[in-house]
Design a protein around this motif. Structure first.
Motif, PDB file in Angstrom:
ATOM      1  N   VAL A 200      -6.024  14.542  18.860  1.00  0.00           N
ATOM      2  CA  VAL A 200      -4.991  14.590  17.824  1.00  0.00           C
ATOM      3  C   VAL A 200      -4.394  15.984  17.668  1.00  0.00           C
ATOM      4  CG1 VAL A 200      -5.979  12.657  16.548  1.00  0.00           C
ATOM      5  CG2 VAL A 200      -6.677  14.995  15.972  1.00  0.00           C
ATOM      6  N   ARG A 201      -4.972  16.980  18.324  1.00  0.00           N
ATOM      7  CA  ARG A 201      -4.454  18.352  18.191  1.00  0.00           C
ATOM      8  C   ARG A 201      -3.431  18.632  19.287  1.00  0.00           C
ATOM      9  NH1 ARG A 201      -9.585  21.488  19.107  1.00  0.00           N
ATOM     10  NH2 ARG A 201      -9.899  19.686  20.463  1.00  0.00           N
ATOM     11  N   PRO A 202      -2.217  18.984  18.893  1.00  0.00           N
ATOM     12  CA  PRO A 202      -1.161  19.188  19.892  1.00  0.00           C
ATOM     13  C   PRO A 202      -1.449  20.309  20.880  1.00  0.00           C
ATOM     14  CG  PRO A 202      -0.442  19.898  17.691  1.00  0.00           C
ATOM     15  CD  PRO A 202      -1.722  19.144  17.509  1.00  0.00           C
ATOM     16  N   ALA A 203      -2.238  21.303  20.468  1.00  0.00           N
ATOM     17  CA  ALA A 203      -2.518  22.443  21.356  1.00  0.00           C
ATOM     18  C   ALA A 203      -3.302  22.034  22.591  1.00  0.00           C
ATOM     19  CB  ALA A 203      -3.275  23.527  20.596  1.00  0.00           C
ATOM     20  N   THR A 204      -3.945  20.877  22.539  1.00  0.00           N
ATOM     21  CA  THR A 204      -4.781  20.469  23.666  1.00  0.00           C
ATOM     22  C   THR A 204      -3.981  19.884  24.827  1.00  0.00           C
ATOM     23  OG1 THR A 204      -5.148  18.268  22.712  1.00  0.00           O
ATOM     24  CG2 THR A 204      -6.754  19.985  22.167  1.00  0.00           C
ATOM     25  N   ASN A 225       1.014  18.443  13.327  1.00  0.00           N
ATOM     26  CA  ASN A 225       0.339  19.243  12.288  1.00  0.00           C
ATOM     27  C   ASN A 225      -1.119  18.829  12.110  1.00  0.00           C
ATOM     28  OD1 ASN A 225       2.741  20.782  11.081  1.00  0.00           O
ATOM     29  ND2 ASN A 225       3.460  18.660  11.036  1.00  0.00           N
ATOM     30  N   ALA A 226      -1.727  18.379  13.191  1.00  0.00           N
ATOM     31  CA  ALA A 226      -3.065  17.777  13.087  1.00  0.00           C
ATOM     32  C   ALA A 226      -4.189  18.725  13.443  1.00  0.00           C
ATOM     33  CB  ALA A 226      -3.135  16.538  13.972  1.00  0.00           C
ATOM     34  N   GLN A 227      -4.006  20.006  13.166  1.00  0.00           N
ATOM     35  CA  GLN A 227      -5.034  20.984  13.521  1.00  0.00           C
ATOM     36  C   GLN A 227      -5.218  21.973  12.386  1.00  0.00           C
ATOM     37  OE1 GLN A 227      -4.824  22.303  17.588  1.00  0.00           O
ATOM     38  NE2 GLN A 227      -5.547  24.346  17.089  1.00  0.00           N
ATOM     39  N   THR A 228      -6.484  22.295  12.046  1.00  0.00           N
ATOM     40  CA  THR A 228      -6.761  23.273  11.006  1.00  0.00           C
ATOM     41  C   THR A 228      -6.557  24.684  11.544  1.00  0.00           C
ATOM     42  OG1 THR A 228      -9.099  23.550  11.557  1.00  0.00           O
ATOM     43  CG2 THR A 228      -8.531  21.720  10.078  1.00  0.00           C
ATOM     44  N   ALA A 229      -6.530  25.641  10.622  1.00  0.00           N
ATOM     45  CA  ALA A 229      -6.390  27.044  11.033  1.00  0.00           C
ATOM     46  C   ALA A 229      -7.544  27.478  11.927  1.00  0.00           C
ATOM     47  CB  ALA A 229      -6.309  27.941   9.798  1.00  0.00           C
ATOM     48  N   GLY A 230      -8.718  26.847  11.753  1.00  0.00           N
ATOM     49  CA  GLY A 230      -9.880  27.178  12.568  1.00  0.00           C
ATOM     50  C   GLY A 230      -9.907  26.478  13.910  1.00  0.00           C
ATOM     51  N   GLY A 231      -8.890  25.656  14.185  1.00  0.00           N
ATOM     52  CA  GLY A 231      -8.809  24.996  15.476  1.00  0.00           C
ATOM     53  C   GLY A 231      -9.470  23.635  15.540  1.00  0.00           C
ATOM     54  N   TYR A 232      -9.928  23.118  14.389  1.00  0.00           N
ATOM     55  CA  TYR A 232     -10.577  21.810  14.373  1.00  0.00           C
ATOM     56  C   TYR A 232      -9.553  20.715  14.086  1.00  0.00           C
ATOM     57  CZ  TYR A 232     -15.043  24.290  14.142  1.00  0.00           C
ATOM     58  OH  TYR A 232     -16.117  25.101  14.409  1.00  0.00           O
ATOM     59  N   ALA A 233      -9.908  19.486  14.431  1.00  0.00           N
ATOM     60  CA  ALA A 233      -9.034  18.357  14.149  1.00  0.00           C
ATOM     61  C   ALA A 233      -9.088  18.003  12.666  1.00  0.00           C
ATOM     62  CB  ALA A 233      -9.460  17.153  14.987  1.00  0.00           C
ATOM     63  N   LYS A 234      -7.929  17.667  12.100  1.00  0.00           N
ATOM     64  CA  LYS A 234      -7.874  17.169  10.729  1.00  0.00           C
ATOM     65  C   LYS A 234      -8.077  15.647  10.740  1.00  0.00           C
ATOM     66  CE  LYS A 234      -4.444  20.481   8.933  1.00  0.00           C
ATOM     67  NZ  LYS A 234      -3.075  20.588   8.376  1.00  0.00           N
ATOM     68  N   PRO A 235      -8.609  15.099   9.624  1.00  0.00           N
ATOM     69  CA  PRO A 235      -8.647  13.640   9.526  1.00  0.00           C
ATOM     70  C   PRO A 235      -7.216  13.095   9.524  1.00  0.00           C
ATOM     71  CG  PRO A 235     -10.070  14.662   7.876  1.00  0.00           C
ATOM     72  CD  PRO A 235      -9.254  15.762   8.479  1.00  0.00           C
ATOM     73  N   MET A 236      -6.984  12.027  10.268  1.00  0.00           N
ATOM     74  CA  MET A 236      -5.641  11.473  10.388  1.00  0.00           C
ATOM     75  C   MET A 236      -5.444  10.311   9.419  1.00  0.00           C
ATOM     76  SD  MET A 236      -4.537  13.539  12.657  1.00  0.00           S
ATOM     77  CE  MET A 236      -3.001  12.892  13.354  1.00  0.00           C
ATOM     78  N   SER A 237      -4.181  10.056   9.070  1.00  0.00           N
ATOM     79  CA  SER A 237      -3.847   8.985   8.136  1.00  0.00           C
ATOM     80  C   SER A 237      -4.147   7.622   8.760  1.00  0.00           C
ATOM     81  CB  SER A 237      -2.370   9.053   7.768  1.00  0.00           C
ATOM     82  OG  SER A 237      -1.573   8.682   8.892  1.00  0.00           O
ATOM     83  N   PRO A 238      -4.356   6.603   7.921  1.00  0.00           N
ATOM     84  CA  PRO A 238      -4.573   5.253   8.461  1.00  0.00           C
ATOM     85  C   PRO A 238      -3.406   4.783   9.331  1.00  0.00           C
ATOM     86  CG  PRO A 238      -5.196   5.355   6.140  1.00  0.00           C
ATOM     87  CD  PRO A 238      -4.541   6.663   6.465  1.00  0.00           C
ATOM     88  N   GLU A 239      -2.187   5.210   8.969  1.00  0.00           N
ATOM     89  CA  GLU A 239      -1.011   4.799   9.738  1.00  0.00           C
ATOM     90  C   GLU A 239      -1.057   5.382  11.154  1.00  0.00           C
ATOM     91  OE1 GLU A 239      -0.445   4.310   5.589  1.00  0.00           O
ATOM     92  OE2 GLU A 239      -0.881   6.168   6.685  1.00  0.00           O
ATOM     93  N   TYR A 240      -1.413   6.681  11.246  1.00  0.00           N
ATOM     94  CA  TYR A 240      -1.493   7.301  12.563  1.00  0.00           C
ATOM     95  C   TYR A 240      -2.628   6.676  13.367  1.00  0.00           C
ATOM     96  CZ  TYR A 240      -1.704  10.603  16.381  1.00  0.00           C
ATOM     97  OH  TYR A 240      -1.689  11.146  17.639  1.00  0.00           O
TER      98      TYR A 240
END
Length: 377
Positions: A200-204, A225-240
């Motif tokens: 889910v992280r675009p940088a990957t 916008n699915a990445q935290t400042a620390g580089g971890y994945a954020k929880p994604m919405s049910p829709e995504y």
């Protein structure tokens, strides 16, 4: 008096790694410390007691004798109740504590008035890279996941052209592109598989493509916008999640190997493959769930078991893949620890600065209390 460092034999079920090696014994002694090792500490990593002794460590057969007077205790996993009871008040314990889940060990260390550091909490900053156990161990886990998949898979990985005909290359799908996922991609590619990967992280995306694999994801605004400042994945919405699940469903049907690596710190692992996904896969397909210890990415995976589903899919759920390459895993982990200990010893004297950004992030218990906000909250 020199700082007394101790390492005991690992007693957690299935743990083959060790916290010190002869190489790091020498490094710790060079800091001005003495090192005592329990007999048998390195057996799972093919390190005989004699090698520790030759490096300058004292080797003792009794756990309490090893821990007696120890200022710093080094472990792979958190200490057992027996070990905790033998700690001197104020002793420093450094280990992979699994502090979010293993509340009993955290409570025991608090009660023992120990200052405990969880190596999994070391921040991912430039200065702490040499101490990053999550990366060192995940790298080996990603490699070993592919080896386990190849072992369980009834066909070859690379395309082979023979006089009798051509063997098609295996199709491998890696879900979650952190350190483990990237190494899984690289290893599967080296073995000759056709590899796709998702995260889910675009940088990957660029990282995946740089390894010769194809990136697969629903690339909408939430994805960007699915990445935290620390580089971890954020929880994604049910829709995504629903859109990604639809894309995944159409892709896994065609795959021979799927390796899942998705973890969110402090939370249960997200389910990436449902029972319906697994049921849609071809007989003989293999899934390796690297997140099984955190609840699993795969519906139907079982901790420390290899499951074969009714439709002939094999799900591998080993919890400690680095421990299956114990010698290398121990070597890397011990180097992580020796670098971390180096922050605490100045001119041969124990000097623990809990305001140091690395130590502050990693400390869990101190002064008879849980001081890590995430664990205590």
């Amino acid at each position: 008096m020199a700082v007394a460092i101790a390492a005991t034999r690992e007693r957690r079920e299935g743990e083959t790694r060790c916290a010190v090696t002869p190489e790091t014994v020498k490094k710790l002694i060079a800091l001005g410390a003495t090192v005592t090792v329990e007999a048998g500490t390195g057996l799972g990593s093919s390190i005989p007691d004699a090698d520790y002794a030759a490096a300058g460590a004292a080797v003792k057969p009794d756990t309490r004798a090893v821990l007696d007077g120890a200022d710093i205790v080094l472990k792979v996993r958190g200490p057992t109740a027996q070990e905790t009871s033998a700690l001197k008040p104020g002793a420093i314990v450094i280990a992979m504590l699994d502090a979010w889940r293993d509340k009993a060990t955290v409570e025991a260390l608090t009660g023992a008035n120990a200052t405990a550091f969880a190596m999994e909490f070391v921040p991912r900053i430039t200065r702490a890279q040499v101490m990053d156990v999550l990366s060192s161990q995940a790298n080996l886990a990603g490699y070993r996941a592919v080896i386990e998949a190849a072992y369980a898979y009834g066909k070859g990985f690379p395309m082979m052209m023979t006089a009798a005909g051509t063997v098609a290359a295996a199709k491998c799908f890696v879900m979650g592109v952190g350190v483990a996922g990237l190494q899984a991609i690289a290893t599967a590619r080296r073995l000759g598989a056709v590899v796709t990967a998702t995260d889910v992280r675009p940088a990957t995306k660029e990282q995946v493509e740089s390894l010769g694999a194809k990136f697969l994801a629903v690339e909408d605004e939430e994805f960007k916008n699915a990445q935290t400042a620390g580089g971890y994945a954020k929880p994604m919405s049910p829709e995504y999640q629903a859109k990604q699940a639809e894309l995944t469903a159409s892709h896994v049907v065609k795959q021979d190997i799927v390796i899942t690596t998705a973890l969110i710190p402090g939370r249960a692992a997200p389910v990436l493959l449902t029972a319906a996904h697994v049921a849609s896969m071809k007989p003989g397909s293999v899934i390796v769930d690297l997140a099984v210890e955190a609840g699993g990415n795969v519906e139907g995976s079982k901790l420390n078991e290899v499951v074969t589903t009714p439709n002939g899919v094999t799900i591998v759920g080993w919890s400690n893949l680095p421990g299956r390459i114990a010698a290398d895993a121990s070597a890397l982990y011990a180097r992580n620890l020796s670098a971390f200990v180096g922050l605490m010893i100045k001119d041969g004297v124990l000097a623990v600065d809990l305001e140091d950004e690395i130590l502050k992030a990693a400390v869990v218990t101190h002064g008879g209390a849980v001081v890590h906000e995430g664990v205590g909250g």
